[in-house]
Design a protein around this motif. Structure first.
Motif, PDB file in Angstrom:
ATOM      1  N   SER A 166      38.598  11.856  38.697  1.00 27.30           N
ATOM      2  CA  SER A 166      37.797  12.729  37.845  1.00 27.30           C
ATOM      3  C   SER A 166      36.543  12.030  37.349  1.00 27.30           C
ATOM      4  O   SER A 166      35.437  12.585  37.387  1.00 27.30           O
ATOM      5  CB  SER A 166      38.637  13.199  36.648  1.00 27.30           C
ATOM      6  N   ARG A 167      36.685  10.789  36.896  1.00 24.72           N
ATOM      7  CA  ARG A 167      35.536  10.049  36.374  1.00 24.72           C
ATOM      8  C   ARG A 167      34.497   9.821  37.471  1.00 24.72           C
ATOM      9  O   ARG A 167      33.293   9.942  37.238  1.00 24.72           O
ATOM     10  CB  ARG A 167      35.984   8.708  35.797  1.00 24.72           C
TER      11      ARG A 167
ATOM     12  N   MET B 276      41.700  19.906  39.280  1.00 28.93           N
ATOM     13  CA  MET B 276      41.359  19.181  38.065  1.00 28.93           C
ATOM     14  C   MET B 276      39.980  19.568  37.557  1.00 28.93           C
ATOM     15  O   MET B 276      39.790  19.867  36.381  1.00 28.93           O
ATOM     16  CB  MET B 276      41.410  17.683  38.375  1.00 28.93           C
TER      17      MET B 276
ATOM     18  N   SER C 296      43.873  17.970  44.545  1.00 26.64           N
ATOM     19  CA  SER C 296      44.016  17.650  43.123  1.00 26.64           C
ATOM     20  C   SER C 296      42.666  17.591  42.429  1.00 26.64           C
ATOM     21  O   SER C 296      42.530  17.968  41.271  1.00 26.64           O
ATOM     22  CB  SER C 296      44.758  16.321  42.934  1.00 26.64           C
TER      23      SER C 296
ATOM     24  N   ASP D 145      44.914   7.903  41.237  1.00 24.60           N
ATOM     25  CA  ASP D 145      45.220   8.609  40.002  1.00 24.60           C
ATOM     26  C   ASP D 145      44.083   9.534  39.585  1.00 24.60           C
ATOM     27  O   ASP D 145      42.903   9.282  39.832  1.00 24.60           O
ATOM     28  CB  ASP D 145      45.548   7.618  38.877  1.00 24.60           C
ATOM     29  N   GLU D 146      44.449  10.628  38.947  1.00 25.55           N
ATOM     30  CA  GLU D 146      43.507  11.698  38.654  1.00 25.55           C
ATOM     31  C   GLU D 146      42.380  11.272  37.731  1.00 25.55           C
ATOM     32  O   GLU D 146      41.252  11.749  37.859  1.00 25.55           O
ATOM     33  CB  GLU D 146      44.251  12.896  38.058  1.00 25.55           C
ATOM     34  N   GLU D 147      42.679  10.378  36.791  1.00 25.68           N
ATOM     35  CA  GLU D 147      41.630   9.988  35.840  1.00 25.68           C
ATOM     36  C   GLU D 147      40.456   9.322  36.557  1.00 25.68           C
ATOM     37  O   GLU D 147      39.285   9.656  36.324  1.00 25.68           O
ATOM     38  CB  GLU D 147      42.183   9.032  34.781  1.00 25.68           C
ATOM     39  N   LYS D 148      40.762   8.388  37.463  1.00 25.90           N
ATOM     40  CA  LYS D 148      39.690   7.687  38.178  1.00 25.90           C
ATOM     41  C   LYS D 148      38.940   8.633  39.111  1.00 25.90           C
ATOM     42  O   LYS D 148      37.722   8.554  39.246  1.00 25.90           O
ATOM     43  CB  LYS D 148      40.259   6.497  38.951  1.00 25.90           C
TER      44      LYS D 148
ATOM     45  N   LEU E 270      38.235  21.334  34.146  1.00 29.88           N
ATOM     46  CA  LEU E 270      37.269  20.621  33.315  1.00 29.88           C
ATOM     47  C   LEU E 270      35.893  21.276  33.277  1.00 29.88           C
ATOM     48  O   LEU E 270      35.156  21.129  32.314  1.00 29.88           O
ATOM     49  CB  LEU E 270      37.106  19.178  33.834  1.00 29.88           C
TER      50      LEU E 270
ATOM     51  N   SER F 299      32.866  13.271  38.418  1.00 30.54           N
ATOM     52  CA  SER F 299      32.074  13.764  37.294  1.00 30.54           C
ATOM     53  C   SER F 299      30.823  12.927  37.086  1.00 30.54           C
ATOM     54  O   SER F 299      29.785  13.436  36.652  1.00 30.54           O
ATOM     55  CB  SER F 299      32.917  13.770  36.015  1.00 30.54           C
TER      56      SER F 299
END
Length: 219
Positions: free
Chosen positions: A100-101, A145, A141, A95-98, A149, A104
């Motif tokens: 991205s975190r 993403m 992705s 999933d994109e949230e994980k 950001l 980042s």
């Protein structure tokens, strides 16, 4: 191969069988030192605090879903204790949230646990050389993403012609070896140029560098 030339890899993975399988991949014949492995983040961090500088890992294979503190929560701690360590997330999460975190926070790569053994080995070696290995499933992705950001830099980035060419090749998605061949230099030289480029761009990974290039129209 001399011990000092072997890539020192540490593993944090709570699944016993998978952790042992990762350890078996790390052999001198593959250019990798025998790998210490830990079932949770806390034990690994305790070992990292007391490890002599010459025994700290070059590459950390880090699971996300760990008991106690998650892999995502400790990336900053690892960077403080071992600034030169490259972190490669190895997980089942797409999933994109994980993603991205992780990127980042400073992870250098992101692999799915479904990756082939050869892919994991290549990723460790590429990360150790300054590259940013990433599963094809998540690479596109991540770039899209992070491009959304990443904030434009307050000060314009000044790239040399060589750095500009390198960034273009990163955007094109070439591997470290392909970049070395295209630029007619050794892969070691490519890794050095890549690390310098990351520093100039203020990023930790290939994906973030590509995002910065797209966002700020650097190529």
């Amino acid at each position: 191969m001399k011990p000092e030339t072997l890539v020192k890899t540490w593993i944090v993975e709570d699944h016993d069988t998978f952790r042992r399988s990762l350890q078996r991949l790390c052999t001198p014949e593959r250019g990798l030192a025998i790998a210490p492995a830990f079932a949770n983040a806390e034990t690994m961090l305790a070992a990292l605090k007391t490890a002599p500088q010459n025994q700290k890992p070059d590459v950390l294979l880090l699971d996300v879903g760990l008991p106690g503190r998650s892999g995502l929560e400790i990336i900053g701690d690892v960077h403080k204790l071992a600034p030169d360590c490259r972190i490669v997330i190895l997980t089942v999460f797409e999933d994109e949230e994980k993603i991205s975190r992780a990127i980042s926070a400073g992870a250098s790569g992101y692999l799915l646990k479904t990756s082939r053994a050869e892919t994991v080995i290549e990723a460790i070696l590429e990360a150790a050389q300054g590259g940013s290995p990433m599963s094809p499933k998540v690479a596109a992705s991540v770039v899209q993403m992070l491009a959304k950001l990443t904030k434009p830099a307050a000060e314009p980035v000044s790239l040399s012609p060589r750095e500009h060419d390198l960034l273009k090749l990163l955007v094109e998605g070439l591997t470290a070896k392909e970049i070395a061949d295209r630029m007619q230099v050794s892969i070691h030289t490519t890794s050095t140029h890549t690390r310098n480029l990351f520093t100039k761009l203020g990023v930790h990974s290939r994906a973030a560098a590509v995002a910065r290039a797209l966002k700020d129209r650097l190529v």
